[in-house]
Scaffold this motif. Structure first.
Motif, mmCIF file in Angstrom:
data_model
loop_
_atom_site.group_PDB
_atom_site.id
_atom_site.type_symbol
_atom_site.label_atom_id
_atom_site.label_comp_id
_atom_site.label_asym_id
_atom_site.label_seq_id
_atom_site.Cartn_x
_atom_site.Cartn_y
_atom_site.Cartn_z
ATOM 1 N N SER A 36 0.830 -1.211 0.000
ATOM 2 C CA SER A 36 0.000 0.000 0.000
ATOM 3 C C SER A 36 0.861 1.257 0.000
ATOM 4 C CB SER A 36 -0.926 -0.006 1.218
ATOM 5 O OG SER A 36 -0.175 -0.089 2.425
ATOM 6 N N GLU A 37 1.999 1.208 0.719
ATOM 7 C CA GLU A 37 2.883 2.373 0.786
ATOM 8 C C GLU A 37 3.558 2.641 -0.554
ATOM 9 O OE1 GLU A 37 4.195 2.151 5.497
ATOM 10 O OE2 GLU A 37 5.303 0.964 4.005
ATOM 11 N N LEU A 38 4.005 1.577 -1.221
ATOM 12 C CA LEU A 38 4.610 1.758 -2.533
ATOM 13 C C LEU A 38 3.578 2.282 -3.521
ATOM 14 C CD1 LEU A 38 6.894 1.527 -4.552
ATOM 15 C CD2 LEU A 38 6.291 -0.886 -4.884
ATOM 16 N N GLY A 39 2.374 1.711 -3.480
ATOM 17 C CA GLY A 39 1.323 2.171 -4.380
ATOM 18 C C GLY A 39 1.022 3.647 -4.179
ATOM 19 N N ALA A 40 0.957 4.086 -2.911
ATOM 20 C CA ALA A 40 0.671 5.491 -2.623
ATOM 21 C C ALA A 40 1.789 6.391 -3.139
ATOM 22 C CB ALA A 40 0.479 5.673 -1.121
ATOM 23 N N ALA A 41 3.042 5.941 -2.983
ATOM 24 C CA ALA A 41 4.178 6.736 -3.441
ATOM 25 C C ALA A 41 4.205 6.865 -4.952
ATOM 26 C CB ALA A 41 5.477 6.100 -2.942
ATOM 27 N N MET A 42 3.678 5.861 -5.639
ATOM 28 C CA MET A 42 3.669 5.855 -7.100
ATOM 29 C C MET A 42 2.412 6.463 -7.688
ATOM 30 S SD MET A 42 5.086 1.983 -7.672
ATOM 31 C CE MET A 42 4.665 2.009 -9.423
ATOM 32 N N GLY A 43 1.373 6.588 -6.866
ATOM 33 C CA GLY A 43 0.102 7.079 -7.378
ATOM 34 C C GLY A 43 -0.751 5.984 -7.988
ATOM 35 N N TYR A 44 -0.517 4.721 -7.569
ATOM 36 C CA TYR A 44 -1.286 3.587 -8.079
ATOM 37 C C TYR A 44 -2.025 2.908 -6.927
ATOM 38 C CZ TYR A 44 1.008 3.701 -12.638
ATOM 39 O OH TYR A 44 1.439 4.069 -13.879
ATOM 40 N N GLY A 45 -3.078 2.185 -7.272
ATOM 41 C CA GLY A 45 -3.813 1.441 -6.278
ATOM 42 C C GLY A 45 -3.031 0.233 -5.787
#
Length: 282
Positions: free
Chosen positions: A42-51
């Motif tokens: 979830s943290e990587l997704g948030a940093a990338m702007g992806y779900g």
């Protein structure tokens, strides 16, 4: 073919072992780097702007990521370009399985010669024209499938940015330039694209008028690709039942036929004027 379920990538086609292997490798690398960085999905997704779901699917090898996904992952994980470096491998499996050989050959070709009996070559098509063609295919494509094959065809147009530039020759039928596939605005955009590409010094565009009394292309379309090592491959419905050929005798037949087609078509400068006239009528 299985299409994407969202705008973040494409699912692997059933039976595509090569594609599955490449995407699985990308997923393993992504997961290893994420875990080494101490990040949750979830943290990587948030940093990338992806779900979160998209990241999970890529890590699990179930989703072919878009190039921008890999760019953002590389940046978010401070991977120093190592994740970006996988883009060429991923780009290849974005092509539907049946088109990969063509894409590989086009990428190596130093000389492309093409005559189309009914259509406009994919390298010359606008995105709107492509989508119009794919939307009228039967059996019908799903929206995800249309997105995938359109993206793959657009990717092939990177040939125009290659250095050194390959020599590209196209002969198009007047009827194909008049047929308003997708509507008048799509056709206008397509004609404008032809005029734009036709200005490139390594591109020769010619039009075969409808009123020609002699036509060497009655046996159908012709594609010939020449490579830097002097080898070539060609294809036409009128030779070897349409199978790709590399035999010098059969290639010579295609070369002679294509040369005659070019001689019968309007020269490039007259073809440009003719296309401008069609654009004015559209």
């Amino acid at each position: 073919m299985t299409g994407a379920t969202d705008g973040d990538g494409w699912e692997i086609e059933p039976g595509d072992e090569q594609g599955a292997a490449v995407v699985a490798m990308v997923g393993r690398q992504l997961r290893a780097r994420r875990e080494a960085a101490g990040l949750k999905v979830s943290e990587l997704g948030a940093a990338m702007g992806y779900g979160e779901g998209t990241v999970y699917k890529v890590e699990a090898g179930k989703r072919i990521p878009r190039p921008e996904f890999l760019d953002k992952a590389d940046e978010a994980l401070d991977a120093d370009g190592l994740i970006k470096a996988m883009k060429p491998d991923v780009a290849e499996v974005r092509y539907p399985k049946k088109l990969r050989d063509l894409a590989r050959m086009e990428a190596r070709a130093v000389d492309v010669q093409w005559y189309g009996a009914h259509d406009i070559h994919g390298l010359l098509q606008t995105e709107g024209y492509m989508r119009a063609l794919f939307e009228m295919r039967q059996p019908a494509y799903t929206p995800g499938e249309i997105d995938r094959v359109t993206a793959a065809r657009l990717e092939r147009q990177s040939i125009f940015a290659r250095e050194p530039a390959p020599a590209l020759s196209f002969v198009l039928e007047e009827a194909a330039l008049r047929r308003p596939l997708g509507g008048r605005m799509v056709l206008r955009g397509q004609l404008e694209r032809l005029l734009e590409v036709g200005q490139l010094r390594n591109v020769a565009l010619q039009v075969m008028p409808i009123d020609r009394e002699e036509h060497a292309g009655v046996d159908g379309s012709i594609t010939m690709l020449g490579f830097g090592d002097g080898t070539a491959v060609g294809r036409s419905p009128g030779v070897a039942s349409g199978r790709p050929v590399d035999d010098p005798k059969q290639l010579r037949i295609l070369e002679l036929r294509y040369g005659m087609i070019r001689a019968q078509a309007l020269p490039p400068r007259e073809s440009r004027a003719f296309t401008e006239q069609l654009l004015g009528e559209t």
